[in-house]
Design an enzyme around this catalytic site. Structure first.
Site, PDB file in Angstrom:
ATOM      1  N   GLN A  19       0.816  -1.206   0.000  1.00 45.93           N
ATOM      2  CA  GLN A  19       0.000   0.000   0.000  1.00 45.93           C
ATOM      3  C   GLN A  19       0.852   1.258   0.000  1.00 45.93           C
ATOM      4  O   GLN A  19       0.644   2.173  -0.804  1.00 45.93           O
ATOM      5  CB  GLN A  19      -0.922  -0.032   1.224  1.00 45.93           C
ATOM      6  CG  GLN A  19      -1.907   1.103   1.329  1.00 45.93           C
ATOM      7  CD  GLN A  19      -2.882   0.896   2.477  1.00 45.93           C
ATOM      8  OE1 GLN A  19      -4.058   0.698   2.274  1.00 45.93           O
ATOM      9  NE2 GLN A  19      -2.391   0.914   3.712  1.00 45.93           N
ATOM     10  N   VAL A  20       1.845   1.326   0.887  1.00 45.78           N
ATOM     11  CA  VAL A  20       2.732   2.486   0.941  1.00 45.78           C
ATOM     12  C   VAL A  20       3.708   2.466  -0.228  1.00 45.78           C
ATOM     13  O   VAL A  20       4.033   3.507  -0.806  1.00 45.78           O
ATOM     14  CB  VAL A  20       3.476   2.545   2.283  1.00 45.78           C
ATOM     15  CG1 VAL A  20       4.515   3.667   2.292  1.00 45.78           C
ATOM     16  CG2 VAL A  20       2.487   2.744   3.428  1.00 45.78           C
ATOM     17  N   SER A  46       5.490 -11.863  -3.761  1.00 48.11           N
ATOM     18  CA  SER A  46       5.170 -10.823  -4.749  1.00 48.11           C
ATOM     19  C   SER A  46       6.167 -10.753  -5.891  1.00 48.11           C
ATOM     20  O   SER A  46       5.951 -10.013  -6.859  1.00 48.11           O
ATOM     21  CB  SER A  46       5.102  -9.454  -4.056  1.00 48.11           C
ATOM     22  OG  SER A  46       4.085  -9.435  -3.073  1.00 48.11           O
ATOM     23  N   ARG A 105      14.205   3.409  14.618  1.00 47.81           N
ATOM     24  CA  ARG A 105      13.979   4.819  14.966  1.00 47.81           C
ATOM     25  C   ARG A 105      14.731   5.288  16.202  1.00 47.81           C
ATOM     26  O   ARG A 105      15.201   6.417  16.256  1.00 47.81           O
ATOM     27  CB  ARG A 105      12.474   5.074  15.150  1.00 47.81           C
ATOM     28  CG  ARG A 105      11.684   4.984  13.861  1.00 47.81           C
ATOM     29  CD  ARG A 105      10.195   5.114  14.115  1.00 47.81           C
ATOM     30  NE  ARG A 105       9.423   4.886  12.891  1.00 47.81           N
ATOM     31  CZ  ARG A 105       8.153   4.544  12.864  1.00 47.81           C
ATOM     32  NH1 ARG A 105       7.490   4.391  14.006  1.00 47.81           N
ATOM     33  NH2 ARG A 105       7.540   4.354  11.722  1.00 47.81           N
ATOM     34  N   CYS A 135       3.665   7.859  11.704  1.00 48.31           N
ATOM     35  CA  CYS A 135       2.809   8.812  10.984  1.00 48.31           C
ATOM     36  C   CYS A 135       2.159   9.850  11.899  1.00 48.31           C
ATOM     37  O   CYS A 135       1.957  10.998  11.485  1.00 48.31           O
ATOM     38  CB  CYS A 135       1.746   8.075  10.177  1.00 48.31           C
ATOM     39  SG  CYS A 135       0.964   6.715  11.051  1.00 48.31           S
ATOM     40  N   GLN A 162      -6.919   8.008  14.342  1.00 43.98           N
ATOM     41  CA  GLN A 162      -6.126   7.431  13.272  1.00 43.98           C
ATOM     42  C   GLN A 162      -6.954   6.595  12.307  1.00 43.98           C
ATOM     43  O   GLN A 162      -7.764   5.757  12.702  1.00 43.98           O
ATOM     44  CB  GLN A 162      -4.979   6.600  13.865  1.00 43.98           C
ATOM     45  CG  GLN A 162      -4.010   7.459  14.661  1.00 43.98           C
ATOM     46  CD  GLN A 162      -2.859   6.693  15.265  1.00 43.98           C
ATOM     47  OE1 GLN A 162      -2.490   6.942  16.402  1.00 43.98           O
ATOM     48  NE2 GLN A 162      -2.259   5.778  14.522  1.00 43.98           N
ATOM     49  N   SER A 165      -6.325   3.004   7.208  1.00 39.25           N
ATOM     50  CA  SER A 165      -5.234   2.700   6.280  1.00 39.25           C
ATOM     51  C   SER A 165      -3.902   2.594   7.006  1.00 39.25           C
ATOM     52  O   SER A 165      -2.953   2.001   6.492  1.00 39.25           O
ATOM     53  CB  SER A 165      -5.156   3.744   5.163  1.00 39.25           C
ATOM     54  OG  SER A 165      -4.967   5.043   5.688  1.00 39.25           O
ATOM     55  N   GLY A 166      -3.829   3.140   8.212  1.00 37.57           N
ATOM     56  CA  GLY A 166      -2.642   2.970   9.034  1.00 37.57           C
ATOM     57  C   GLY A 166      -2.436   1.523   9.469  1.00 37.57           C
ATOM     58  O   GLY A 166      -1.357   1.143   9.895  1.00 37.57           O
ATOM     59  N   ARG A 255      -8.176   4.486  16.994  1.00 37.64           N
ATOM     60  CA  ARG A 255      -8.485   4.176  15.602  1.00 37.64           C
ATOM     61  C   ARG A 255      -9.945   4.554  15.349  1.00 37.64           C
ATOM     62  O   ARG A 255     -10.824   4.237  16.158  1.00 37.64           O
ATOM     63  CB  ARG A 255      -8.279   2.680  15.337  1.00 37.64           C
ATOM     64  CG  ARG A 255      -8.398   2.293  13.866  1.00 37.64           C
ATOM     65  CD  ARG A 255      -7.170   2.659  13.081  1.00 37.64           C
ATOM     66  NE  ARG A 255      -6.029   1.821  13.388  1.00 37.64           N
ATOM     67  CZ  ARG A 255      -4.787   2.107  13.016  1.00 37.64           C
ATOM     68  NH1 ARG A 255      -4.528   3.217  12.335  1.00 37.64           N
ATOM     69  NH2 ARG A 255      -3.778   1.305  13.322  1.00 37.64           N
ATOM     70  N   HIS A 262      -4.803  10.866   9.406  1.00 38.13           N
ATOM     71  CA  HIS A 262      -4.886  10.879  10.860  1.00 38.13           C
ATOM     72  C   HIS A 262      -5.174  12.304  11.347  1.00 38.13           C
ATOM     73  O   HIS A 262      -4.707  13.282  10.759  1.00 38.13           O
ATOM     74  CB  HIS A 262      -3.560  10.429  11.481  1.00 38.13           C
ATOM     75  CG  HIS A 262      -3.217   8.988  11.228  1.00 38.13           C
ATOM     76  ND1 HIS A 262      -4.107   8.070  10.728  1.00 38.13           N
ATOM     77  CD2 HIS A 262      -2.047   8.315  11.437  1.00 38.13           C
ATOM     78  CE1 HIS A 262      -3.516   6.890  10.634  1.00 38.13           C
ATOM     79  NE2 HIS A 262      -2.266   7.010  11.046  1.00 38.13           N
TER      80      HIS A 262
END
EC number: 1.2.1.11
Length: 356
Positions: A19-20, A46, A105, A135, A162, A165-166, A255, A262
């Site tokens: 998706q991203v 894939s 991160r 995000c 949120q 789609s997250g 959510r 968001h």
């Protein structure tokens, strides 16, 4: 590998079919990224798919079998487990890795960067791995950076709203299927009885999400705080991005039944006095920020900026040292794909200028 231009950088996208990844491919085109050679990689499941990019058919490679040499910049959107395994391997082969997962991160040697906020952190990338923030953090940072520089940010309290789609395609399908079931059975019955509709069993979000709000995203951390890891990300990542190690921050993540973008309700406390008018004056000049009287997720979907509005004095803070506001931002676009491509642009200019 497909050659696109005679000059530029060699780019690989890992997770290109997701998706991203789809949005990343689109933004590489939209922003005319200086691509020389372009490769798309994914899992064996894939691999073999053919994706078209600017008229070039590119076959998706199985990352486990791919030759990683010759890649200048690798953009990852394939999950933390995949990134943990493959980011060091791509980096060892000579690539700068821009990772969209939470895996790297908070590592000391890994810059955590929002393009408009702390691009100088990309001057030195010792492990050749760069992290894209969460995000929700991403949406807040352009506005909070501008206000912090001017007034001294002291404390953040955030409630997030949120989009599904997250949670990936599975979250989108859950909302769509639940909403369809409710409409077919007469959704107005929910006015009087939350159990009046026979919803499908949740498949991704932990509770029914259609016409609902679910105050649980991620997993409970094991430090006794009862917070989820999603809620802790905002505090920890904000401190690192803003270079404010003592910033007080708390987040409740919810959510909601919205497909994309968001929203965040923010109460911010500052060292200096600040009025809503002063804040609007600062934010009007801030990169990556657009003022809007009533910012909504639907407004933000498909757009780049963080939309900021409902700015007012926080009545729970003494004097004029607090502001309340609402921010919304497309979590797939800026919240993931766009910032990754912007970081790639900065890396290209800083570290591959002779190839451009």
């Amino acid at each position: 590998m497909v050659q696109i231009n005679d000059k530029g950088v060699n780019v690989a996208v890992l997770g290109a079919t997701g998706q991203v990844g789809m949005v990343m491919r689109r933004i590489l085109d939209e922003r005319n990224f200086p691509v020389k050679d372009l490769r798309f990689l994914a899992s064996a499941h894939s691999a073999g798919a053919v994706l078209n990019w600017r008229g070039h058919d590119i076959t998706v490679e199985d990352v486990a079998k791919a030759d990683l040499s010759g890649i200048d910049i690798a953009i990852f959107s394939a999950g933390g487990g995949t990134s943990k395994v493959w980011a060091p391997k791509f980096a060892e082969a000579g690539a700068y890795v821009i990772d969209n997962s939470s895996q790297w991160r908070m590592h000391d040697n890994v810059p955590l960067v929002v393009a408009e906020v702390n691009p100088e952190d990309l001057d030195d990338v010792p492990d050749r791995i760069i992290a894209n923030p969460n995000c929700t953090t991403m949406a807040c940072m352009p506005a909070m950076k501008a206000l912090s520089d001017e007034f001294g940010l002291k404390r953040l309290i955030v409630s997030s709203y949120q989009a599904v789609s997250g949670a990936g395609r599975a979250g989108v399908l859950q909302l769509m299927n639940e909403a369809k079931a409710a409409v077919e059975q007469g959704a107005d019955k929910l006015v009087f009885d939350g159990s009046a509709i026979d919803f499908p069993e949740p498949t991704k979000v932990v509770r029914t999400i259609a016409f609902n709000a679910v105050p649980f995203i991620g997993a409970i951390v094991d430090d006794g705080s009862e917070e989820t890891d999603e809620e802790q990300k905002l505090r920890n990542e904000s401190r690192k991005i803003l270079h404010l190690p003592d910033l007080k921050a708390s987040c409740t993540c919810v959510r909601i039944g919205v497909f994309t973008s968001h929203g965040m309700s923010i109460n911010a406390e500052f060292e200096k006095d600040v009025t809503p008018d002063q804040a609007r004056e600062v934010l009007a000049k801030a990169p990556g920020v657009e003022l809007n009287d009533i910012p909504t997720p639907q407004l933000a979907a498909g757009k780049d900026p963080s939309f900021v509005g409902r700015i007012r004095q926080d009545q729970a803070v003494d004097g004029k040292k607090g502001l309340s506001m609402f921010i919304t931002n497309d979590n797939l676009r800026k919240g993931a794909a766009l910032n990754a491509i912007e970081l790639a642009e900065i890396v290209a200019k800083k570290h591959f200028a002779d190839q451009l």
